[in-house]
Write a protein that holds these residues in place. Sequence first.
Motif, PDB file in Angstrom:
ATOM      1  N   ILE A  12       0.842  -1.198   0.000  1.00 41.18           N
ATOM      2  CA  ILE A  12       0.000   0.000   0.000  1.00 41.18           C
ATOM      3  C   ILE A  12       0.877   1.247   0.000  1.00 41.18           C
ATOM      4  N   GLU A  13       1.900   1.258   0.827  1.00 46.30           N
ATOM      5  CA  GLU A  13       2.825   2.395   0.862  1.00 46.30           C
ATOM      6  C   GLU A  13       3.467   2.616  -0.512  1.00 46.30           C
ATOM      7  N   ARG A  14       3.877   1.522  -1.139  1.00 39.73           N
ATOM      8  CA  ARG A  14       4.493   1.593  -2.478  1.00 39.73           C
ATOM      9  C   ARG A  14       3.518   2.207  -3.486  1.00 39.73           C
ATOM     10  N   LYS A  15       2.272   1.778  -3.437  1.00 38.57           N
ATOM     11  CA  LYS A  15       1.265   2.282  -4.365  1.00 38.57           C
ATOM     12  C   LYS A  15       0.938   3.747  -4.089  1.00 38.57           C
ATOM     13  N   LEU A  16       0.891   4.137  -2.823  1.00 39.78           N
ATOM     14  CA  LEU A  16       0.639   5.536  -2.495  1.00 39.78           C
ATOM     15  C   LEU A  16       1.756   6.441  -3.020  1.00 39.78           C
ATOM     16  N   ILE A  17       2.985   5.962  -2.960  1.00 36.97           N
ATOM     17  CA  ILE A  17       4.109   6.729  -3.514  1.00 36.97           C
ATOM     18  C   ILE A  17       3.931   6.900  -5.019  1.00 36.97           C
ATOM     19  N   LYS A  18       3.581   5.808  -5.710  1.00 36.35           N
ATOM     20  CA  LYS A  18       3.340   5.896  -7.154  1.00 36.35           C
ATOM     21  C   LYS A  18       2.191   6.846  -7.469  1.00 36.35           C
ATOM     22  N   ASN A  19       1.108   6.740  -6.707  1.00 40.61           N
ATOM     23  CA  ASN A  19      -0.055   7.610  -6.943  1.00 40.61           C
ATOM     24  C   ASN A  19       0.283   9.070  -6.673  1.00 40.61           C
ATOM     25  N   ASN A  20       1.117   9.315  -5.680  1.00 43.33           N
ATOM     26  CA  ASN A  20       1.532  10.677  -5.384  1.00 43.33           C
ATOM     27  C   ASN A  20       2.299  11.284  -6.559  1.00 43.33           C
ATOM     28  N   GLU A  21       3.084  10.459  -7.233  1.00 45.53           N
ATOM     29  CA  GLU A  21       3.814  10.926  -8.417  1.00 45.53           C
ATOM     30  C   GLU A  21       2.864  11.173  -9.588  1.00 45.53           C
ATOM     31  N   LYS A  22       1.876  10.301  -9.754  1.00 47.76           N
ATOM     32  CA  LYS A  22       0.916  10.430 -10.855  1.00 47.76           C
ATOM     33  C   LYS A  22      -0.084  11.554 -10.623  1.00 47.76           C
ATOM     34  N   TYR A  23      -0.395  11.798  -9.371  1.00 51.85           N
ATOM     35  CA  TYR A  23      -1.417  12.788  -9.009  1.00 51.85           C
ATOM     36  C   TYR A  23      -0.855  13.810  -8.024  1.00 51.85           C
ATOM     37  N   PRO A  24       0.064  14.667  -8.464  1.00 49.02           N
ATOM     38  CA  PRO A  24       0.591  15.675  -7.540  1.00 49.02           C
ATOM     39  C   PRO A  24      -0.526  16.605  -7.085  1.00 49.02           C
ATOM     40  N   VAL A  25      -0.462  17.018  -5.833  1.00 47.90           N
ATOM     41  CA  VAL A  25      -1.516  17.829  -5.234  1.00 47.90           C
ATOM     42  C   VAL A  25      -1.795  19.075  -6.067  1.00 47.90           C
ATOM     43  N   GLU A  26      -0.744  19.739  -6.511  1.00 45.73           N
ATOM     44  CA  GLU A  26      -0.941  21.004  -7.236  1.00 45.73           C
ATOM     45  C   GLU A  26      -1.714  20.827  -8.546  1.00 45.73           C
ATOM     46  N   LYS A  27      -1.716  19.640  -9.119  1.00 46.26           N
ATOM     47  CA  LYS A  27      -2.463  19.408 -10.362  1.00 46.26           C
ATOM     48  C   LYS A  27      -3.794  18.689 -10.119  1.00 46.26           C
ATOM     49  N   SER A  28      -3.871  17.904  -9.077  1.00 42.91           N
ATOM     50  CA  SER A  28      -5.033  17.029  -8.935  1.00 42.91           C
ATOM     51  C   SER A  28      -6.028  17.444  -7.847  1.00 42.91           C
ATOM     52  N   LYS A  29      -5.684  18.377  -7.009  1.00 44.39           N
ATOM     53  CA  LYS A  29      -6.614  18.771  -5.939  1.00 44.39           C
ATOM     54  C   LYS A  29      -7.899  19.328  -6.546  1.00 44.39           C
ATOM     55  N   ASP A  30      -9.024  18.791  -6.089  1.00 45.00           N
ATOM     56  CA  ASP A  30     -10.348  19.182  -6.570  1.00 45.00           C
ATOM     57  C   ASP A  30     -10.540  18.895  -8.057  1.00 45.00           C
ATOM     58  N   ASN A  31      -9.786  17.957  -8.595  1.00 45.56           N
ATOM     59  CA  ASN A  31      -9.836  17.633 -10.024  1.00 45.56           C
ATOM     60  C   ASN A  31      -9.975  16.117 -10.160  1.00 45.56           C
ATOM     61  N   LYS A  32     -11.022  15.655 -10.820  1.00 39.89           N
ATOM     62  CA  LYS A  32     -11.238  14.217 -10.947  1.00 39.89           C
ATOM     63  C   LYS A  32     -10.606  13.623 -12.204  1.00 39.89           C
ATOM     64  N   ALA A  33      -9.840  14.404 -12.941  1.00 47.57           N
ATOM     65  CA  ALA A  33      -9.198  13.919 -14.170  1.00 47.57           C
ATOM     66  C   ALA A  33      -8.217  12.801 -13.845  1.00 47.57           C
ATOM     67  N   THR A  34      -8.081  11.870 -14.778  1.00 48.87           N
ATOM     68  CA  THR A  34      -7.084  10.821 -14.616  1.00 48.87           C
ATOM     69  C   THR A  34      -5.698  11.408 -14.890  1.00 48.87           C
ATOM     70  N   TYR A  35      -4.681  10.637 -14.480  1.00 54.50           N
ATOM     71  CA  TYR A  35      -3.323  11.170 -14.567  1.00 54.50           C
ATOM     72  C   TYR A  35      -2.899  11.526 -15.987  1.00 54.50           C
ATOM     73  N   ASP A  36      -3.407  10.824 -17.000  1.00 52.56           N
ATOM     74  CA  ASP A  36      -3.001  11.166 -18.370  1.00 52.56           C
ATOM     75  C   ASP A  36      -3.678  12.434 -18.869  1.00 52.56           C
ATOM     76  N   ASP A  37      -4.686  12.903 -18.134  1.00 50.86           N
ATOM     77  CA  ASP A  37      -5.349  14.151 -18.512  1.00 50.86           C
ATOM     78  C   ASP A  37      -4.878  15.346 -17.674  1.00 50.86           C
ATOM     79  N   LEU A  38      -4.023  15.115 -16.706  1.00 50.05           N
ATOM     80  CA  LEU A  38      -3.551  16.214 -15.857  1.00 50.05           C
ATOM     81  C   LEU A  38      -2.475  17.031 -16.567  1.00 50.05           C
TER      82      LEU A  38
END
Length: 107
Positions: free
Chosen positions: A81-107
């Motif tokens: 889980i920790e490993r996946k959260l690290i990956k997700n943090n890279e794919k969904y950085p807060v500055e791009k994904s906060k309040d945004n439901k777009a997938t990582y390829d659309d960010l």
Amino acid sequence: MTSMEKVNAFRDARNWRQFHNEKDLALSITLEASELLEIFQWKTAEEGRQDIDAIKDELADVLIYAYMMADNLDLDIDEIIERKLIKNNEKYPVEKSKDNKATYDDL
């Protein structure tokens, strides 16, 4: 006793490990997840939430099978889980994904 130990004790008391190969566990996770989804079928999220006991049961089934799969593969649940959260943090950085439901390829 941890949750993993309790799941294993339940399974081992019945000699069921022989039936719990990774393919069948993956199938069971999918089937139980479908039963969880069925609780919400044709309902709003709020209506589905009213059957909280069924939600608890089906979610527990999904988690139990996931725990058994992790155990079979000698995986540490907290670690993966920790490993996946690290990956997700890279794919969904807060500055791009906060309040945004777009997938990582659309960010």
